[in-house]
Design a protein around this motif. Structure first.
Motif, PDB file in Angstrom:
ATOM      1  N   SER A  18      -5.857   1.053  -3.194  1.00 13.99           N
ATOM      2  CA  SER A  18      -6.041   2.325  -2.501  1.00 13.99           C
ATOM      3  C   SER A  18      -4.852   3.234  -2.747  1.00 13.99           C
ATOM      4  O   SER A  18      -3.811   2.800  -3.249  1.00 13.99           O
ATOM      5  CB  SER A  18      -6.219   2.099  -0.990  1.00 13.99           C
ATOM      6  OG  SER A  18      -5.032   1.556  -0.438  1.00 13.99           O
ATOM      7  N   GLY A  19      -5.022   4.497  -2.386  1.00 11.30           N
ATOM      8  CA  GLY A  19      -3.924   5.439  -2.517  1.00 11.30           C
ATOM      9  C   GLY A  19      -4.247   6.755  -1.835  1.00 11.30           C
ATOM     10  O   GLY A  19      -5.416   7.076  -1.598  1.00 11.30           O
ATOM     11  N   LEU A  20      -3.213   7.504  -1.490  1.00  9.87           N
ATOM     12  CA  LEU A  20      -3.358   8.843  -0.931  1.00  9.87           C
ATOM     13  C   LEU A  20      -3.267   9.866  -2.060  1.00  9.87           C
ATOM     14  O   LEU A  20      -2.424   9.736  -2.962  1.00  9.87           O
ATOM     15  CB  LEU A  20      -2.250   9.118   0.093  1.00  9.87           C
ATOM     16  CG  LEU A  20      -2.316   8.362   1.424  1.00  9.87           C
ATOM     17  CD1 LEU A  20      -1.065   8.641   2.227  1.00  9.87           C
ATOM     18  CD2 LEU A  20      -3.546   8.778   2.205  1.00  9.87           C
ATOM     19  N   ARG A  21      -4.130  10.871  -2.018  1.00  5.81           N
ATOM     20  CA  ARG A  21      -4.133  11.892  -3.050  1.00  5.81           C
ATOM     21  C   ARG A  21      -4.101  13.277  -2.397  1.00  5.81           C
ATOM     22  O   ARG A  21      -4.910  13.578  -1.523  1.00  5.81           O
ATOM     23  CB  ARG A  21      -5.397  11.788  -3.913  1.00  5.81           C
ATOM     24  CG  ARG A  21      -5.708  10.393  -4.418  1.00  5.81           C
ATOM     25  CD  ARG A  21      -4.618   9.852  -5.320  1.00  5.81           C
ATOM     26  NE  ARG A  21      -4.950   8.516  -5.805  1.00  5.81           N
ATOM     27  CZ  ARG A  21      -4.113   7.718  -6.444  1.00  5.81           C
ATOM     28  NH1 ARG A  21      -2.884   8.135  -6.689  1.00  5.81           N
ATOM     29  NH2 ARG A  21      -4.495   6.531  -6.853  1.00  5.81           N
ATOM     30  N   VAL A 158      -8.686   3.546   9.464  1.00  3.87           N
ATOM     31  CA  VAL A 158      -8.330   4.621   8.534  1.00  3.87           C
ATOM     32  C   VAL A 158      -6.935   5.157   8.851  1.00  3.87           C
ATOM     33  O   VAL A 158      -6.107   5.355   7.945  1.00  3.87           O
ATOM     34  CB  VAL A 158      -9.370   5.756   8.598  1.00  3.87           C
ATOM     35  CG1 VAL A 158      -8.848   7.011   7.887  1.00  3.87           C
ATOM     36  CG2 VAL A 158     -10.691   5.309   7.977  1.00  3.87           C
ATOM     37  N   GLU A 159      -6.665   5.370  10.133  1.00  2.00           N
ATOM     38  CA  GLU A 159      -5.353   5.902  10.519  1.00  2.00           C
ATOM     39  C   GLU A 159      -4.231   4.926  10.168  1.00  2.00           C
ATOM     40  O   GLU A 159      -3.174   5.322   9.662  1.00  2.00           O
ATOM     41  CB  GLU A 159      -5.348   6.204  12.020  1.00  2.00           C
ATOM     42  CG  GLU A 159      -6.223   7.387  12.408  1.00  2.00           C
ATOM     43  CD  GLU A 159      -6.161   7.678  13.894  1.00  2.00           C
ATOM     44  OE1 GLU A 159      -5.337   7.037  14.584  1.00  2.00           O
ATOM     45  OE2 GLU A 159      -6.929   8.538  14.367  1.00  2.00           O
ATOM     46  N   LEU A 160      -4.447   3.642  10.434  1.00  2.00           N
ATOM     47  CA  LEU A 160      -3.423   2.639  10.115  1.00  2.00           C
ATOM     48  C   LEU A 160      -3.186   2.558   8.618  1.00  2.00           C
ATOM     49  O   LEU A 160      -2.041   2.487   8.152  1.00  2.00           O
ATOM     50  CB  LEU A 160      -3.849   1.273  10.658  1.00  2.00           C
ATOM     51  CG  LEU A 160      -3.781   1.083  12.168  1.00  2.00           C
ATOM     52  CD1 LEU A 160      -4.429  -0.237  12.569  1.00  2.00           C
ATOM     53  CD2 LEU A 160      -2.330   1.130  12.652  1.00  2.00           C
ATOM     54  N   LEU A 161      -4.269   2.569   7.838  1.00  2.03           N
ATOM     55  CA  LEU A 161      -4.135   2.487   6.389  1.00  2.03           C
ATOM     56  C   LEU A 161      -3.417   3.719   5.850  1.00  2.03           C
ATOM     57  O   LEU A 161      -2.515   3.609   5.007  1.00  2.03           O
ATOM     58  CB  LEU A 161      -5.519   2.346   5.760  1.00  2.03           C
ATOM     59  CG  LEU A 161      -5.583   2.218   4.241  1.00  2.03           C
ATOM     60  CD1 LEU A 161      -4.757   1.040   3.761  1.00  2.03           C
ATOM     61  CD2 LEU A 161      -7.038   2.068   3.790  1.00  2.03           C
ATOM     62  N   GLY A 162      -3.812   4.886   6.334  1.00  2.00           N
ATOM     63  CA  GLY A 162      -3.153   6.110   5.886  1.00  2.00           C
ATOM     64  C   GLY A 162      -1.667   6.108   6.203  1.00  2.00           C
ATOM     65  O   GLY A 162      -0.842   6.543   5.376  1.00  2.00           O
ATOM     66  N   ALA A 163      -1.311   5.601   7.364  1.00  2.00           N
ATOM     67  CA  ALA A 163       0.100   5.563   7.756  1.00  2.00           C
ATOM     68  C   ALA A 163       0.903   4.618   6.862  1.00  2.00           C
ATOM     69  O   ALA A 163       2.036   4.927   6.467  1.00  2.00           O
ATOM     70  CB  ALA A 163       0.218   5.137   9.220  1.00  2.00           C
ATOM     71  N   GLU A 164       0.334   3.468   6.527  1.00  6.38           N
ATOM     72  CA  GLU A 164       1.037   2.507   5.673  1.00  6.38           C
ATOM     73  C   GLU A 164       1.234   3.055   4.271  1.00  6.38           C
ATOM     74  O   GLU A 164       2.265   2.838   3.639  1.00  6.38           O
ATOM     75  CB  GLU A 164       0.266   1.184   5.618  1.00  6.38           C
ATOM     76  CG  GLU A 164       0.358   0.338   6.871  1.00  6.38           C
ATOM     77  CD  GLU A 164       1.771  -0.191   7.120  1.00  6.38           C
ATOM     78  OE1 GLU A 164       2.516  -0.401   6.139  1.00  6.38           O
ATOM     79  OE2 GLU A 164       2.119  -0.387   8.302  1.00  6.38           O
ATOM     80  N   LEU A 165       0.218   3.762   3.759  1.00 10.25           N
ATOM     81  CA  LEU A 165       0.319   4.317   2.413  1.00 10.25           C
ATOM     82  C   LEU A 165       1.272   5.504   2.358  1.00 10.25           C
ATOM     83  O   LEU A 165       1.957   5.723   1.354  1.00 10.25           O
ATOM     84  CB  LEU A 165      -1.064   4.742   1.916  1.00 10.25           C
ATOM     85  CG  LEU A 165      -2.054   3.603   1.658  1.00 10.25           C
ATOM     86  CD1 LEU A 165      -3.441   4.161   1.382  1.00 10.25           C
ATOM     87  CD2 LEU A 165      -1.596   2.734   0.491  1.00 10.25           C
ATOM     88  N   ASP A 167       3.928   5.956   4.305  1.00 14.88           N
ATOM     89  CA  ASP A 167       5.309   5.542   4.561  1.00 14.88           C
ATOM     90  C   ASP A 167       5.420   4.026   4.444  1.00 14.88           C
ATOM     91  O   ASP A 167       5.493   3.318   5.449  1.00 14.88           O
ATOM     92  CB  ASP A 167       5.744   6.006   5.958  1.00 14.88           C
ATOM     93  CG  ASP A 167       7.208   5.704   6.236  1.00 14.88           C
ATOM     94  OD1 ASP A 167       7.982   5.541   5.265  1.00 14.88           O
ATOM     95  OD2 ASP A 167       7.577   5.618   7.425  1.00 14.88           O
ATOM     96  N   PRO A 168       5.422   3.491   3.214  1.00 15.40           N
ATOM     97  CA  PRO A 168       5.472   2.039   3.033  1.00 15.40           C
ATOM     98  C   PRO A 168       6.732   1.427   3.641  1.00 15.40           C
ATOM     99  O   PRO A 168       7.824   1.984   3.520  1.00 15.40           O
ATOM    100  CB  PRO A 168       5.462   1.871   1.511  1.00 15.40           C
ATOM    101  CG  PRO A 168       4.910   3.155   0.985  1.00 15.40           C
ATOM    102  CD  PRO A 168       5.372   4.215   1.939  1.00 15.40           C
ATOM    103  N   GLN A 169       6.554   0.290   4.287  1.00 16.63           N
ATOM    104  CA  GLN A 169       7.641  -0.441   4.914  1.00 16.63           C
ATOM    105  C   GLN A 169       7.580  -1.898   4.441  1.00 16.63           C
ATOM    106  O   GLN A 169       6.606  -2.308   3.791  1.00 16.63           O
ATOM    107  CB  GLN A 169       7.512  -0.379   6.441  1.00 16.63           C
ATOM    108  CG  GLN A 169       7.582   1.013   7.035  1.00 16.63           C
ATOM    109  CD  GLN A 169       8.965   1.623   6.917  1.00 16.63           C
ATOM    110  OE1 GLN A 169       9.975   0.922   6.941  1.00 16.63           O
ATOM    111  NE2 GLN A 169       9.013   2.947   6.767  1.00 16.63           N
ATOM    112  N   PRO A 170       8.602  -2.708   4.739  1.00 17.69           N
ATOM    113  CA  PRO A 170       8.525  -4.129   4.373  1.00 17.69           C
ATOM    114  C   PRO A 170       7.241  -4.759   4.909  1.00 17.69           C
ATOM    115  O   PRO A 170       6.888  -4.576   6.074  1.00 17.69           O
ATOM    116  CB  PRO A 170       9.768  -4.722   5.044  1.00 17.69           C
ATOM    117  CG  PRO A 170      10.739  -3.587   5.083  1.00 17.69           C
ATOM    118  CD  PRO A 170       9.906  -2.364   5.347  1.00 17.69           C
ATOM    119  N   GLY A 171       6.518  -5.448   4.042  1.00 17.20           N
ATOM    120  CA  GLY A 171       5.259  -6.067   4.439  1.00 17.20           C
ATOM    121  C   GLY A 171       4.044  -5.199   4.208  1.00 17.20           C
ATOM    122  O   GLY A 171       2.911  -5.624   4.461  1.00 17.20           O
ATOM    123  N   SER A 172       4.250  -3.976   3.714  1.00 16.73           N
ATOM    124  CA  SER A 172       3.131  -3.048   3.560  1.00 16.73           C
ATOM    125  C   SER A 172       2.073  -3.552   2.581  1.00 16.73           C
ATOM    126  O   SER A 172       0.878  -3.315   2.772  1.00 16.73           O
ATOM    127  CB  SER A 172       3.621  -1.672   3.114  1.00 16.73           C
ATOM    128  OG  SER A 172       4.180  -0.958   4.192  1.00 16.73           O
TER     129      SER A 172
END
Length: 317
Positions: A18-21, A158-165, A167-172
């Motif tokens: 996945s990815g944000l565009r 969707v919100e959780l996935l968007g947030a991780e993509l 602003d990636p953090q350890p464990g992302s």
């Protein structure tokens, strides 16, 4: 086992991507046909989905997408995403590992302009050689419009996935992979619930899972595929005698009960062979066969190759 979860597990291969565009109008991207499934979520702005038909099928009508809309393309047909119909599109194909290509997303602009549209896109690799009928009967495009109070679990994923993509953090990496699998289940659950309650007369697998008798039998088979099931025994689980149960099951699922049992056993066995290194004797037992020879014969009849050969080819591929 849950039938919906099992149907997905039987087909899923590798890792989802996945990815944000971020897109600035006018824009357009085209994705070619591939063997997996994909989704798009409009996080900001708007877009148009221009679907193409599969082999022998007509192309679908353009779909207008607004903020929060989710579209799922179950069969991997080619499609375009555009700012508006008629714009020029750039063409892309999925990478060999099933990931979306890194198509241009000019986030940095000297004029400081914010993107017109922000998309969350993802793809899943699927083994269509053993496509579960529950997924095969999905429409080419599943459109889940954003509505207040609708599908809160899907919106949360969707919100959780968007947030991780964003602003990636350890464990992302692990979190994103798990969220993508979760998102797929929420999308399919939302479709199933809509089919079940939308018209009041669900058909196909939506009807099968909504029928308490058929659903109970399906859950039993998925929970213990290796058991020596009989039609009478499955019917007894649902409170129906043999003949009425068989008619009801076949009418909803599309095949007689024991035909589905055999198909599901072989599907599970194929997945075990593809993903693990258990001896054929163990795989045969799990599939409900008393001997490795009987299992190998049934497997070759179903897949066209011996189980050992199937394992080598699938692992190599």
């Amino acid at each position: 086992m849950d039938v919906l979860s099992d149907a997905i597990a039987a087909m899923r291969m590798g890792r989802p991507h996945s990815g944000l565009r971020e897109k600035f109008a006018p824009w357009g991207v085209h994705f070619g046909t591939h063997g997996g499934a994909g989704f798009h979520v409009v996080l900001q702005g708007s877009a148009w989905l221009i679907p193409e038909g599969g082999e022998g099928q007509k192309a679908g009508e353009p779909v207008a997408l607004g903020p929060g809309d989710v579209v799922f393309l179950a069969h991997g047909y080619g499609h375009a995403l555009v700012s508006e119909p008629g714009v020029e599109v750039e063409r892309f194909d999925l990478e060999e590992d099933g990931s979306w290509p890194d198509f241009p997303s000019p986030a940095a602009r000297s004029d400081g302009r914010r993107p017109d549209t922000v998309l969350l896109c993802g793809a899943y690799r699927l083994d269509r050689a053993r496509a579960h009928p529950l997924l095969s009967e999905l429409p080419a495009v599943v459109h889940l419009p954003a509505r207040v109070g609708s599908h809160p679990s899907l919106r949360g994923a969707v919100e959780l996935l968007g947030a991780e993509l964003a602003d990636p953090q350890p464990g992302s990496d692990t979190i994103v992979s798990a969220l993508l699998d979760t998102l797929l289940l929420y999308i399919l659950r939302a479709w199933w619930l809509r089919e079940r309650h939308g018209s009041g007369h669900p058909t196909g697998w939506a009807a099968a899972l909504a029928d308490p008798s058929v659903a109970a039998a399906l859950h039993a088979v998925h929970d213990d595929p290796g058991r020596a099931w009989t039609v009478a025994e499955l019917g007894a689980l649902t409170g129906l005698s043999r003949a009425p149960f068989a008619r009801r099951f076949a009418g909803a699922v599309g095949v007689p009960p024991l035909a589905y049992v055999t198909w599901w056993r072989m599907t599970v066995a194929g997945r075990v062979l593809r993903e693990g290194d258990a001896p054929l004797r163990i795989v045969a037992q799990q599939a409900g066969y008393a001997s490795e020879f009987a299992f190998a014969k049934a497997f070759k009849r179903e897949f066209g190759v011996a189980p050992g050969r199937y394992r080598k080819v699938r692992v190599a591929g």
